[in-house]
Design an enzyme around this catalytic site. Structure first.
Site, PDB file in Angstrom:
ATOM      1  N   HIS A   1       0.805  -1.226   0.000  1.00 12.56           N
ATOM      2  CA  HIS A   1       0.000   0.000   0.000  1.00 12.56           C
ATOM      3  C   HIS A   1       0.835   1.273   0.000  1.00 12.56           C
ATOM      4  O   HIS A   1       0.316   2.356  -0.200  1.00 12.56           O
ATOM      5  CB  HIS A   1      -0.956   0.029   1.206  1.00 12.56           C
ATOM      6  CG  HIS A   1      -0.258   0.350   2.487  1.00 12.56           C
ATOM      7  ND1 HIS A   1       0.427  -0.596   3.201  1.00 12.56           N
ATOM      8  CD2 HIS A   1      -0.111   1.510   3.158  1.00 12.56           C
ATOM      9  CE1 HIS A   1       0.962  -0.032   4.256  1.00 12.56           C
ATOM     10  NE2 HIS A   1       0.654   1.249   4.267  1.00 12.56           N
TER      11      HIS A   1
HETATM   12  C1  UD1 Z   1      -2.367   5.139   5.888  1.00  9.14           C
HETATM   13  C2  UD1 Z   1      -1.186   5.559   6.739  1.00  9.14           C
HETATM   14  C3  UD1 Z   1      -0.136   4.458   6.748  1.00  9.14           C
HETATM   15  C4  UD1 Z   1      -0.754   3.128   7.123  1.00  9.14           C
HETATM   16  C5  UD1 Z   1      -1.926   2.829   6.218  1.00  9.14           C
HETATM   17  C6  UD1 Z   1      -2.595   1.517   6.615  1.00  9.14           C
HETATM   18  C7  UD1 Z   1      -0.556   7.944   6.894  1.00  9.14           C
HETATM   19  C8  UD1 Z   1       0.441   8.943   6.457  1.00  9.14           C
HETATM   20  N1  UD1 Z   1      -0.524   6.748   6.256  1.00  9.14           N
HETATM   21  O1  UD1 Z   1      -1.975   5.067   4.537  1.00  9.14           O
HETATM   22  O2  UD1 Z   1       0.871   4.798   7.698  1.00  9.14           O
HETATM   23  O3  UD1 Z   1       0.229   2.098   7.019  1.00  9.14           O
HETATM   24  O4  UD1 Z   1      -2.877   3.898   6.323  1.00  9.14           O
HETATM   25  O5  UD1 Z   1      -3.701   1.239   5.836  1.00  9.14           O
HETATM   26  O6  UD1 Z   1      -1.347   8.229   7.766  1.00  9.14           O
HETATM   27  N2  UD1 Z   1      -9.430   4.755   1.392  1.00  9.14           N
HETATM   28  C9  UD1 Z   1     -10.621   4.074   1.221  1.00  9.14           C
HETATM   29  N3  UD1 Z   1     -11.283   3.686   2.348  1.00  9.14           N
HETATM   30  C10 UD1 Z   1     -10.810   3.932   3.596  1.00  9.14           C
HETATM   31  C11 UD1 Z   1      -9.581   4.610   3.731  1.00  9.14           C
HETATM   32  C12 UD1 Z   1      -8.902   4.999   2.633  1.00  9.14           C
HETATM   33  O7  UD1 Z   1     -11.086   3.850   0.120  1.00  9.14           O
HETATM   34  O8  UD1 Z   1     -11.451   3.558   4.599  1.00  9.14           O
HETATM   35  C13 UD1 Z   1      -8.698   5.222   0.216  1.00  9.14           C
HETATM   36  C14 UD1 Z   1      -8.507   6.729   0.237  1.00  9.14           C
HETATM   37  O9  UD1 Z   1      -9.550   7.364  -0.389  1.00  9.14           O
HETATM   38  C15 UD1 Z   1      -7.180   6.922  -0.469  1.00  9.14           C
HETATM   39  C16 UD1 Z   1      -6.437   5.622  -0.212  1.00  9.14           C
HETATM   40  O10 UD1 Z   1      -7.391   4.677   0.254  1.00  9.14           O
HETATM   41  O11 UD1 Z   1      -7.370   7.060  -1.862  1.00  9.14           O
HETATM   42  C17 UD1 Z   1      -5.315   5.781   0.761  1.00  9.14           C
HETATM   43  O12 UD1 Z   1      -5.771   6.256   2.042  1.00  9.14           O
HETATM   44  P1  UD1 Z   1      -4.898   7.271   2.913  1.00  9.14           P
HETATM   45  O13 UD1 Z   1      -5.716   7.683   4.070  1.00  9.14           O
HETATM   46  O14 UD1 Z   1      -4.338   8.316   2.019  1.00  9.14           O
HETATM   47  O15 UD1 Z   1      -3.648   6.519   3.471  1.00  9.14           O
HETATM   48  P2  UD1 Z   1      -3.090   5.046   3.369  1.00  9.14           P
HETATM   49  O16 UD1 Z   1      -2.376   4.851   2.082  1.00  9.14           O
HETATM   50  O17 UD1 Z   1      -4.165   4.069   3.720  1.00  9.14           O
END
Ligand code: UD1
Length: 391
Positions: free
Chosen positions: A229
């Site tokens: 991820h």
């Molecule tokens: C975040 C954390 C990372 C952790 C990871 C575990 C930070 C800087 N990063 O990264 O340390 O290892 O979580 O999962 O805080 N999304 C969904 N549904 C959700 C949550 C997110 O669809 O419930 C999508 C978001 O819209 C986004 C992507 O997933 O496009 C990434 O989510 P984001 O919150 O940016 O961080 P992670 O990459 O998950």
């Protein structure tokens, strides 16, 4: 005493669950002895992870009540997540006036909430302090540096982390080695998890468009698990595609792969037109993000793990699952083979991934337990806060 604990994203939930239970046990003890004052504990969810699979299922399985307050911050750029969290969290602090704010891990919430707490002159405790990858291009490293710089009490999971803090000039009375709180959750969940069935986990979590899943190889070879991820691995096609090619064209001939797909990675694979090929591969099973217990069960049964998650590195060490960590550095060196752990750094270089993959298939791992990864870290965290308070 009033403690306000903060969670934001998936890896936080299993770290706060044992702390929640430690406070409850402390209060229950006081109630039985007709003593006071009890600890008033409030849980705040920033809302960075918001859907059922990334958030709600964890609260149910870990038996923590829904958060008392949800800031509803959601997705966004780092600045948007941090800024919006600070704006909303400040309102909560002004209304609730806690004695302590407790932050865990390294996600954006810890930066936002530790800074906001200190600007309101509220004591702040960081659980899982002192981890350092030395890589400032990693957003989590920035979060760790800021939270550790300003928090009053730094609770470390291992002795290397305590030393990192000393090397940065942190005074001894702010550092307390308590062990790994995430392993508390692993130990509390082992028995329940062992009763789960892998084929049920697969059928309940199969990505909707998948064909019927292939059969898994029998133990001891087991299957391989992959989770990716990190933006450094998944955001650019020139990095992600060679990794995918190695898994599909080579590694899948050796073992059946189970890939649990993070939403960020899914979006990228779809955009790079790689998703369908992965979905249709006959030796690969593509799953939605799993619940905590589902993932733990896969890890318990897996022959090998390929991951860029820090938490899985630690869980592999305790379970003895050989782990290829798709990163060039780690903030968790105790999990590495050279420190007796189960993990080896392979970055995103396919030659290195290939070499270590074939080496690991020949060398079954052994469970290892670093100091104080004993299932009782949360009690030590609470004790440290109570003692700090009375100093
Ligand atoms: C975040 C954390 C990372 C952790 C990871 C575990 C930070 C800087 N990063 O990264 O340390 O290892 O979580 O999962 O805080 N999304 C969904 N549904 C959700 C949550 C997110 O669809 O419930 C999508 C978001 O819209 C986004 C992507 O997933 O496009 C990434 O989510 P984001 O919150 O940016 O961080 P992670 O990459 O998950």
């Amino acid at each position: 005493m009033k403690i306000l604990s903060v969670v934001g994203a998936r890896p936080n939930f299993m770290k706060i669950a044992p702390f929640f239970r430690a406070i409850k046990a402390y209060n229950d003890l006081l109630l039985t002895a007709h003593r006071s004052p009890l600890i008033h504990h409030l849980l705040v969810h920033t809302g960075q992870h918001y859907d059922d699979r990334m958030s709600n299922s964890f609260f149910e399985q870990l038996e923590i009540p829904q958060a008392d307050i949800n800031l509803g911050v959601g997705s966004g750029s780092h600045a948007e997540q941090v800024g919006n969290t600070m704006i909303e969290f400040e309102k909560v602090l002004k209304a609730e006036k806690p004695d302590w704010v407790v932050v865990v891990g390294d996600v954006n919430a810890i930066l936002a909430c530790s800074v906001t707490a200190k600007k309101e002159n509220i004591k702040c405790c960081h659980i899982e302090a002192g981890l350092r990858s030395g890589d400032r291009s990693m957003p989590e490293e920035i979060n760790r540096l800021v939270a550790d710089r300003i928090s009053d009490l730094l609770l470390t999971p291992d002795l290397i982390s305590s030393q990192n803090l000393r090397n940065e000039g942190v005074s001894e009375q702010r550092i307390k080695f308590v062990g790994n709180i995430m392993i508390d959750t692993l130990e509390a969940s082992r028995q329940r998890t062992s009763l789960l069935k892998i084929d049920e986990i697969i059928s309940h979590n199969l990505i909707q468009e998948s064909p019927a899943p292939c059969a898994l190889s029998p133990a001891p070879d087991g299957f391989a698990v992959v989770t990716l991820h990190r933006p450094s691995n998944v955001d650019r096609i020139e990095v992600l595609e060679p990794i995918v090619r190695f898994i599909l064209d080579e590694a899948c001939s050796e073992r059946v792969f189970i890939w649990t797909l993070h939403p960020r990675t899914r979006k990228k694979l779809e955009g790079f037109l790689l998703f369908n090929e992965i979905l249709m591969h006959k030796n690969l099973i593509l799953l939605e993000p799993l619940s905590y217990l589902g993932m733990l069960k896969l890890n318990m049964e897996a022959g090998i793990m390929l991951t860029d998650s820090g938490g899985l590195q630690e869980e592999c060490t305790v379970l003895g699952t050989p782990c290829l960590t798709l990163r060039w550095n780690t903030e968790r060196p105790v999990t590495l083979l050279e420190h007796g752990g189960a993990s080896v750094l392979v970055g995103n270089n396919v030659d290195k991934i290939q070499e270590e993959f074939f080496r690991a298939l020949k060398q079954p791992g052994n469970p290892v337990r670093p100091d104080l990864w004993d299932g009782h870290a949360a009690e030590r965290c609470l004790k440290a806060i109570l003692e700090f308070n009375s100093e």
